[in-house]
Design an enzyme around this catalytic site. Structure first.
Site: not given
Ligand code: NAD
Length: 281
Positions: A177, A164
């Site tokens: 985070y 991130s």
């Molecule tokens: P999201 O919240 O839509 O998806 C995360 C998924 O992880 C969910 O479906 C949730 O059910 C699952 N999850 C949570 N705990 C879990 C566990 N213990 N075991 C298995 N699954 C589990 O998030 P996203 O926005 O799609 O982000 C995906 C990744 O990208 C994450 O690592 C997030 O930190 C990273 N990220 C996202 C953004 C953004 O802008 N969306 C930016 C930088 C990094």
């Protein structure tokens, strides 16, 4: 997404954690179009299943598996099922991750006097901090322990983690985070070195600020104008706009595909419109 056609992962087994979520469901759908067999892992089976069914309905190969990335027994059970269904893992995308309100301060800066009931750094809940560190860090390490064992010596094997912008410079309010994602960037380099003699590359992407259905309301008001926080982000993004989830895909496919990236190992690729390069001045 036409450039998916430039990649051929026919019959490769691609395991994606957090695949019931916004970004990884999208990656799963696009990666399936390259001929890969895609395993969608999520603690939320319903969400992962919905996307797996959509992929299968389009004629590609996918299956959902209920998996808790913090529970080795759960990950191992899923590994056994995937091996029966598709074969052993070739490419692992560690996508499960996220923040938690219990690990988030209300204020950006501490002040001598704050409004009553402000949740400051001093009020952050230990369980919230643990939750965020565990989900992001252990939730990447444990699936890697389980799946990478089968990837040793497999042609084209590689791991992709999701870091991130917080890993470079922490954003205000979210110390856990930010720290956990910094640990992910560090761990990506560690894994790259550790597995370098056995044919597993390990890289990460670091997404910048994206608009998704989840955060659209935080970033834009009812008239579609950027909110104060959105304006701050835009001011600090040299390209002056938010990214789209689809703009991460090229980076993921590039890192996954040894035709393009066979000597790329241990990088954290920012996909951020220049945010991490900009000092703000
Ligand atoms: P999201 O919240 O839509 O998806 C995360 C998924 O992880 C969910 O479906 C949730 O059910 C699952 N999850 C949570 N705990 C879990 C566990 N213990 N075991 C298995 N699954 C589990 O998030 P996203 O926005 O799609 O982000 C995906 C990744 O990208 C994450 O690592 C997030 O930190 C990273 N990220 C996202 C953004 C953004 O802008 N969306 C930016 C930088 C990094």
């Amino acid at each position: 997404m036409n450039f998916v056609k430039n990649h051929n992962f026919k019959d490769k087994v691609v395991v994606i954690t957090g695949a019931g979520g916004v970004l990884c469901a999208f990656f799963a759908k696009e990666i399936a179009k390259t001929g890969a067999k895609v395993a969608l892992l999520d603690i939320n089976l319903e969400a992962a299943n919905k996307y797996a069914q959509e992929i299968v309905a389009e004629g590609y190969v996918a299956k959902a598996y209920q998996t808790n990335v913090l529970d080795l027994d759960s990950i191992r059970a899923t590994r056994d099922l995937i091996t029966q269904d598709f074969g052993t893992c070739d490419i692992l995308i560690n996508g499960a991750g996220g923040n938690n309100p219990k690990a988030t301060t209300d204020n950006e800066f501490h002040e001598f006097s704050l409004p009553e009931n402000t949740k400051s750094f001093f009020d952050l809940d230990k369980s919230g901090i643990e939750f965020v560190f565990n989900l992001n860090y252990l939730g990447t390490l444990l699936p890697t322990q389980v799946f990478a064992k089968d990837m040793i010596g497999k042609k084209g094997a590689n791991i992709i983690n999701i870091s991130s912008m917080n890993a470079y410079t922490p954003l205000t309010k979210i110390p856990a985070y930010s720290g956990a994602k910094a640990a992910i960037s560090n761990f990506t380099q560690w894994l790259a070195v550790y597995f370098s003699r056995v044919g597993i590359r390990c890289n990460a992407i670091a997404p910048g600020f994206l608009v998704s259905n989840q955060n659209r309301a935080l970033l834009f008001d009812a008239e579609g104008k950027p909110t104060a926080r959105a304006n701050k982000i835009l001011t600090n993004t040299p390209m002056g706009r938010f990214g789209e989830a689809s703009e991460l895909l090229g980076g993921i496919l590039f890192l996954m595909d040894e035709q393009y990236s066979s000597f790329v190992n241990g990088v954290v690729l920012p996909i951020d419109g220049g945010f991490s390069a900009y000092s703000g001045v």
